[in-house]
Design a protein around this motif. Structure first.
Motif, short mmCIF file in Angstrom:
data_model
loop_
_atom_site.label_atom_id
_atom_site.label_comp_id
_atom_site.label_asym_id
_atom_site.label_seq_id
_atom_site.Cartn_x
_atom_site.Cartn_y
_atom_site.Cartn_z
N ALA A 33 4.81 43.55 16.52
CA ALA A 33 6.21 43.14 16.68
C ALA A 33 6.56 42.88 18.13
N ILE A 34 6.05 43.73 19.04
CA ILE A 34 6.40 43.61 20.46
C ILE A 34 5.68 42.44 21.12
N TYR A 35 4.37 42.30 20.84
CA TYR A 35 3.56 41.35 21.60
C TYR A 35 3.33 40.02 20.88
N ILE A 36 3.68 39.90 19.61
CA ILE A 36 3.48 38.65 18.88
C ILE A 36 4.79 38.11 18.31
N VAL A 37 5.45 38.93 17.47
CA VAL A 37 6.65 38.45 16.79
C VAL A 37 7.79 38.19 17.77
N TYR A 38 8.06 39.17 18.65
CA TYR A 38 9.17 39.02 19.60
C TYR A 38 9.00 37.82 20.52
N PRO A 39 7.82 37.61 21.16
CA PRO A 39 7.67 36.43 22.03
C PRO A 39 7.88 35.11 21.29
N VAL A 40 7.41 35.04 20.04
CA VAL A 40 7.59 33.80 19.27
C VAL A 40 9.07 33.56 19.00
N VAL A 41 9.76 34.60 18.56
CA VAL A 41 11.19 34.47 18.27
C VAL A 41 11.96 34.13 19.54
N ASP A 42 11.64 34.81 20.65
CA ASP A 42 12.32 34.57 21.92
C ASP A 42 12.07 33.15 22.43
N THR A 43 10.88 32.62 22.18
CA THR A 43 10.58 31.24 22.58
C THR A 43 11.49 30.26 21.87
N PHE A 44 11.71 30.47 20.58
CA PHE A 44 12.61 29.59 19.82
C PHE A 44 14.04 29.74 20.32
N ILE A 45 14.43 30.95 20.71
CA ILE A 45 15.78 31.17 21.22
C ILE A 45 15.97 30.44 22.55
N ILE A 46 15.01 30.59 23.47
CA ILE A 46 15.11 29.96 24.80
C ILE A 46 15.12 28.44 24.68
N SER A 47 14.48 27.90 23.63
CA SER A 47 14.43 26.45 23.46
C SER A 47 15.81 25.84 23.25
#
Length: 303
Positions: A33-47
């Protein structure tokens, strides 16, 4: 009464199994969740923002970055290069890995020295390999240019990394040199899982070594072959370090991949919002291609 006791014991056992599974899986799930799911979700948010990646203020622009991505010719050109790398990687690395594994499996223990020698490229860092081949392929004093000069008897320069389409296919060759040993070991493990009694039965029935490989061993490696192709497909769509250290996407974008394009946008042009959009686009395309491949490429797993 006895039936009630059995049901209660079954429920207690199921509860105990669930608790044990939770205890052992929870640390792994937290890390995922910390190293895979969160970065992916955060990438979509920053986009969804216009942001340089440094300042604290971010300007929300909705789907503007995604609209730009859809019409971005460089992104789609990079995606095309990734597809070329993907196809060439599968065509080169998987068959070569299987051939080497077949050779080593036939030779047995007396060929163990070849396992060590052929596996060495995979143990090397991609960055080290990139610098090694940059020097080996240099136009002045490089290995290729020096050999051609020696053969022709006059000064000759061969520019494999500075011209299109030579640069992309040269890098694909270097990638195959590094990663083929991985698939070699993968197929060796596959051969090791085939029951030796099958080979003995085939020999008793009069089959030659070639017939055994063609009609029995290779078909049994179908699931291994599918997994290897999937790993090669996903890996080739996210190559970065070797390309970056050899050409940085040049010359004139002829070796630009999605990952190098994303890096330039995010960390050289400080356009983190659009760089995140490119990264999210990569995620969507890689996932879609991998799912499509696994759906279309079906192999028989039970014999």
């Amino acid at each position: 009464m006895e039936k009630v006791e059995k049901n209660s014991l079954a429920k207690a056992k199921a509860r105990s199994t669930a608790i044990a599974a939770t205890v052992f899986l929870l640390p792994a799930l937290i890390l995922i969740a910390i190293y895979i799911v969160y970065p992916v979700v955060d990438t979509f948010i920053i986009s969804g923002f216009k942001w340089n990646g440094i300042s604290s203020d971010r300007i929300y622009i909705g789907l503007e970055n995604w609209n730009t991505l859809i019409h971005d010719s460089m992104f789609w050109k990079s995606f095309g290069h990734n597809l070329i790398v993907m196809v060439c990687s599968i065509i080169l690395q998987i068959p070569l890995g299987m051939l080497l594994a077949t050779f080593l499996d036939a030779g047995g223990r007396k060929f163990n020295i070849f396992k060590v020698i052929w596996f060495l490229p995979y143990l090397m860092s991609s960055v080290a390999i990139a610098f090694l081949f940059v020097y080996a392929l240099a136009t002045n004093g490089g290995l290729v240019s020096s050999l051609v000069t020696l053969i022709k008897g006059q000064k000759t320069t061969i520019d494999l990394l500075g011209s299109a389409p030579n640069a992309l296919f040269t890098i694909i060759g270097v990638m195959a040199w590094q990663f083929t040993p991985f698939y070699m070991v993968y197929f060796i493990a596959g051969y090791g899982n085939i029951d030796t009694t099958i080979y003995e039965a085939a020999i008793i029935d009069g089959a030659t070594r070639r017939q055994y490989l063609r009609h029995i061993a290779i078909p049994l490696l179908g699931p291994i072959f599918k997994t290897a192709c999937t790993m090669s497909l996903i890996g080739s769509l996210k190559y970065f370090d070797m390309i970056w250290n050899m050409t940085q996407g040049g010359p004139a974008g002829t070796t630009e991949l999605m990952a190098t394009y994303m890096y330039k946008l995010s960390f050289q042009q400080f356009n983190m919002g659009y760089g995140s959009t490119v990264a999210a686009g990569m995620f969507i395309l890689i996932t879609a291609i991998a799912l499509f491949f696994n759906r279309v490429f079906k192999v028989k797993e039970d014999y």
